[in-house]
Structures are given as structure tokens and as C-alpha cells.
Design a protein around this motif. Structure first.
Motif, short mmCIF file in Angstrom:
data_model
loop_
_atom_site.label_atom_id
_atom_site.label_comp_id
_atom_site.label_asym_id
_atom_site.label_seq_id
_atom_site.Cartn_x
_atom_site.Cartn_y
_atom_site.Cartn_z
N PRO A 1 -84.46 -24.92 -30.22
CA PRO A 1 -85.13 -24.96 -28.91
C PRO A 1 -84.39 -25.80 -27.86
CG PRO A 1 -86.28 -26.35 -30.50
CD PRO A 1 -85.28 -25.54 -31.28
N PHE A 2 -83.56 -26.72 -28.30
CA PHE A 2 -82.87 -27.58 -27.34
C PHE A 2 -81.69 -26.87 -26.66
CE2 PHE A 2 -85.03 -30.48 -30.18
CZ PHE A 2 -85.58 -31.39 -29.29
N VAL A 3 -81.20 -25.81 -27.27
CA VAL A 3 -80.05 -25.12 -26.70
C VAL A 3 -80.28 -23.63 -26.49
CG1 VAL A 3 -78.25 -26.73 -27.41
CG2 VAL A 3 -79.05 -25.01 -29.03
N SER A 4 -81.46 -23.15 -26.89
CA SER A 4 -81.72 -21.71 -26.71
C SER A 4 -83.00 -21.44 -25.91
CB SER A 4 -81.87 -21.03 -28.08
OG SER A 4 -83.02 -21.48 -28.76
N GLY A 5 -83.81 -22.48 -25.70
CA GLY A 5 -85.10 -22.25 -25.07
C GLY A 5 -85.36 -23.16 -23.90
N ILE B 1 -75.72 -31.44 -24.31
CA ILE B 1 -75.95 -29.99 -24.26
C ILE B 1 -74.66 -29.27 -23.87
CG2 ILE B 1 -77.21 -28.15 -23.09
CD1 ILE B 1 -78.86 -29.78 -25.11
N HIS B 2 -73.94 -29.83 -22.92
CA HIS B 2 -72.66 -29.24 -22.51
C HIS B 2 -71.67 -29.22 -23.68
CE1 HIS B 2 -68.59 -29.22 -20.65
NE2 HIS B 2 -69.16 -28.32 -19.86
N SER B 3 -71.61 -30.29 -24.45
CA SER B 3 -70.72 -30.33 -25.61
C SER B 3 -71.07 -29.24 -26.61
CB SER B 3 -70.81 -31.70 -26.30
OG SER B 3 -70.27 -32.73 -25.50
#
Length: 213
Positions: A206-210, A172-174
Motif C-alpha cells: 500500500p505504501f508504493v501502489s496505493g 518512496i523515490h528510492s
């Protein structure tokens, strides 16, 4: 730049033939297998392959690399050296997933954050994006606003992190700190499935915005 996306292996991995139209020099990004199909695509495109580029060390992305590097007599560049253990385990990966025998290899050039890769007159920036694997890299062609992201990010999803040395928070950080700053208008070719844009994923994935991100 011209790009041909060629799905290969039973995993339908997106191998990309990137072509410098000024020189008709080309590179294959993630030649995971089905080497006869890739050779035919190269012949039909009328290009000269000058190198093979790898985003990470998983079998479906690199399974055809050793044989194609030998066939075309070209160097292998990437991934980051943190994926050495995946390349060393290629024969075991092939046996485990029922692939034809694959031999391990060492790239001619390991890549790091900030490196550049040349294909003809095209320049690709290299970004280290660990999480799916520790040595995953992304290739970004700034003039075309096109990124080749392997299994970091997909349309509506992200790469798996349950493999050895995978890590969800690192992935997620990447995505958020390395990929998204490239710009919402950047299109990307994922390792599987359709292309998308970084802006679309930033807003709706959804994995990076929710709830997950």
C-alpha cells in the motif's frame, strides 16, 4: 550463490550469509549482533568469510560488525558515507536500546551508487537508496536476481522515516526509481520479516501502489 538468513538481536534483524559456492568464500550482510550465533553458522557452513557488508548504520544491522571484523580479520564495506553519523553514535544507540556495549568504527570502504562488491566470484551491484537513512545502500546480485535491501522495503511495508535524516518522499523515490526497475521477478531479502519480490510489492504494497504512494 547460496544464502543463509540468520535473524539476530531482539529486533530479529535478517543477517545474511552469502556464499560463493565455487570458492566457498562468503560475506555477512548486516551482522547486527548475536556474534556467537553468526560464528557458529559460518563454521557449520564450512566457508571462509572475506568481508562484512553493511546496508546502513542502525544498531540492529551493524552492532556485531566491529568485533566480527576483528575476529575474522576482514574489511568492512558500506554503507554510504552519509550514514557516518549513525556509526559514530553506536555506543549511544546500544545504551539507549539496552544492547551490550558496542564501539563505533569506520568502514574500510564507503560505498556509492554504481560501485561493485566482490564475494568470491560473485559480483554485487551497489545502489544508493536513501530515505530510511541518508546513507542506505542495497546489494543486488544480478545472476541470482536477488537483492539485499535492508530497511528500504519489506513484505507489505516500507522502512521507517521518523529517525534523524529520514525522509518519506525520498524513500518512496528510492523504491520506485531504483529498486522497481530491477524487475518484477527480483526476490529481495529485507532487514526484517519474510522475503518477497519486487513485483509483488509494486502491485500490492500500500505504501508504493496505493493511497500512500
Amino acid at each position: 550463490m547460496k544464502v543463509l538468513t540468520i535473524p539476530v538481536t531482539p529486533f530479529q534483524q535478517n543477517c545474511s550469509l552469502v556464499i560463493c559456492q565455487q570458492t566457498m568464500r562468503a560475506a555477512l550482510i548486516d551482522p547486527g549482533g548475536d556474534t556467537d550465533i553468526l560464528k557458529q553458522a559460518i563454521e557449520e557452513a564450512g566457508v571462509t568469510v572475506e568481508k562484512l557488508l553493511l546496508t546502513h548504520g542502525h544498531l540492529d544491522h551493524v552492532g556485531g560488525t566491529a568485533s566480527l571484523a576483528e575476529y575474522f580479520n576482514v574489511p568492512i564495506e558500506g554503507p554510504h558515507e552519509a550514514d557516518r553519523f549513525w556509526l559514530d553514535q553506536l555506543p549511544m544507540q546500544a545504551s539507549m536500546f539496552g544492547f551490550p556495549p558496542v564501539r563505533s568504527f569506520e568502514p574500510d570502504r564507503w560505498l556509492q551508487q554504481g560501485d561493485e562488491v566482490l564475494v568470491g566470484q560473485l559480483t554485487f551491484q551497489v545502489f544508493h537508496c536513501p530515505g530510511h537513512t541518508p546513507g542506505h545502500v542495497v546489494f543486488f546480485q544480478a545472476d541470482s536476481k536477488l537483492a539485499f535491501v535492508g530497511d528500504v522495503l519489506f513484505a507489505g511495508s516500507i522502512g521507517r522515516t521518523d529517525f534523524p535524516q529520514g525522509d518519506f518522499d525520498t524513500l518512496i523515490h528510492s523504491i520506485k526509481s531504483v529498486l522497481f526497475p530491477l524487475g518484477d521477478d527480483v526476490e529481495f531479502v529485507p532487514g526484517h520479516g519474510p522475503n518477497s519480490t519486487l513485483g509483488r510489492e509494486r502491485r500490492s504494497n500500500p505504501f508504493v501502489s496505493g493511497e500512500f504512494g
